[in-house]
Design a protein around this motif. Structure first.
Motif, PDB file in Angstrom:
ATOM      1  N   ARG A 177      31.977  -8.279 -15.185  1.00 57.07           N
ATOM      2  CA  ARG A 177      31.114  -8.641 -16.308  1.00 57.07           C
ATOM      3  C   ARG A 177      30.119  -9.711 -15.876  1.00 57.07           C
ATOM      4  O   ARG A 177      30.381 -10.474 -14.951  1.00 57.07           O
ATOM      5  CB  ARG A 177      31.947  -9.163 -17.475  1.00 57.07           C
ATOM      6  N   ARG A 178      28.996  -9.775 -16.564  1.00 54.54           N
ATOM      7  CA  ARG A 178      27.972 -10.784 -16.263  1.00 54.54           C
ATOM      8  C   ARG A 178      28.551 -12.182 -16.367  1.00 54.54           C
ATOM      9  O   ARG A 178      28.210 -13.068 -15.580  1.00 54.54           O
ATOM     10  CB  ARG A 178      26.780 -10.633 -17.221  1.00 54.54           C
TER      11      ARG A 178
ATOM     12  N   SER B 247      19.093 -10.031 -11.092  1.00 57.92           N
ATOM     13  CA  SER B 247      19.655 -10.668 -12.283  1.00 57.92           C
ATOM     14  C   SER B 247      21.176 -10.735 -12.187  1.00 57.92           C
ATOM     15  O   SER B 247      21.805 -10.013 -11.401  1.00 57.92           O
ATOM     16  CB  SER B 247      19.252  -9.896 -13.540  1.00 57.92           C
ATOM     17  N   GLN B 248      21.744 -11.584 -13.002  1.00 56.66           N
ATOM     18  CA  GLN B 248      23.204 -11.687 -13.064  1.00 56.66           C
ATOM     19  C   GLN B 248      23.803 -10.353 -13.495  1.00 56.66           C
ATOM     20  O   GLN B 248      24.831  -9.934 -12.969  1.00 56.66           O
ATOM     21  CB  GLN B 248      23.613 -12.783 -14.035  1.00 56.66           C
ATOM     22  N   GLN B 249      23.152  -9.689 -14.433  1.00 56.89           N
ATOM     23  CA  GLN B 249      23.647  -8.403 -14.926  1.00 56.89           C
ATOM     24  C   GLN B 249      23.620  -7.342 -13.827  1.00 56.89           C
ATOM     25  O   GLN B 249      24.570  -6.576 -13.671  1.00 56.89           O
ATOM     26  CB  GLN B 249      22.828  -7.928 -16.133  1.00 56.89           C
TER      27      GLN B 249
ATOM     28  N   ALA C 146      26.400  -8.126 -11.383  1.00 63.00           N
ATOM     29  CA  ALA C 146      27.683  -7.806 -12.009  1.00 63.00           C
ATOM     30  C   ALA C 146      27.954  -6.306 -11.960  1.00 63.00           C
ATOM     31  O   ALA C 146      29.069  -5.880 -11.648  1.00 63.00           O
ATOM     32  CB  ALA C 146      27.700  -8.307 -13.454  1.00 63.00           C
TER      33      ALA C 146
END
Length: 55
Positions: free
Chosen positions: A13-14, A2-4, A7
């Motif tokens: 940050r996402r 995932s982007q999170q 990150a």
């Protein structure tokens, strides 16, 4: 991934990942190298230089 998750691994940050994906942000060399290391790919397989046409 995932982007999170990406990150968190990179330490940003996402939203920064979203901007990278949408070509609205150019990563620093350090960030580009971290991302390449995470995915175990050469930097040039992930990021490409956009050459502007000369007039």
């Amino acid at each position: 991934m995932s982007q999170q998750e990406l990150a968190q691994l990179v330490g940003v940050r996402r939203e920064t990942i979203v901007h990278l994906e949408n070509n609205r942000y150019n990563p620093s060399l350090e960030m580009a190298l971290k991302i390449a290391e995470i995915f175990q790919l050469p930097v040039e397989d992930i990021f490409q230089l956009n050459k502007k046409e000369e007039k």
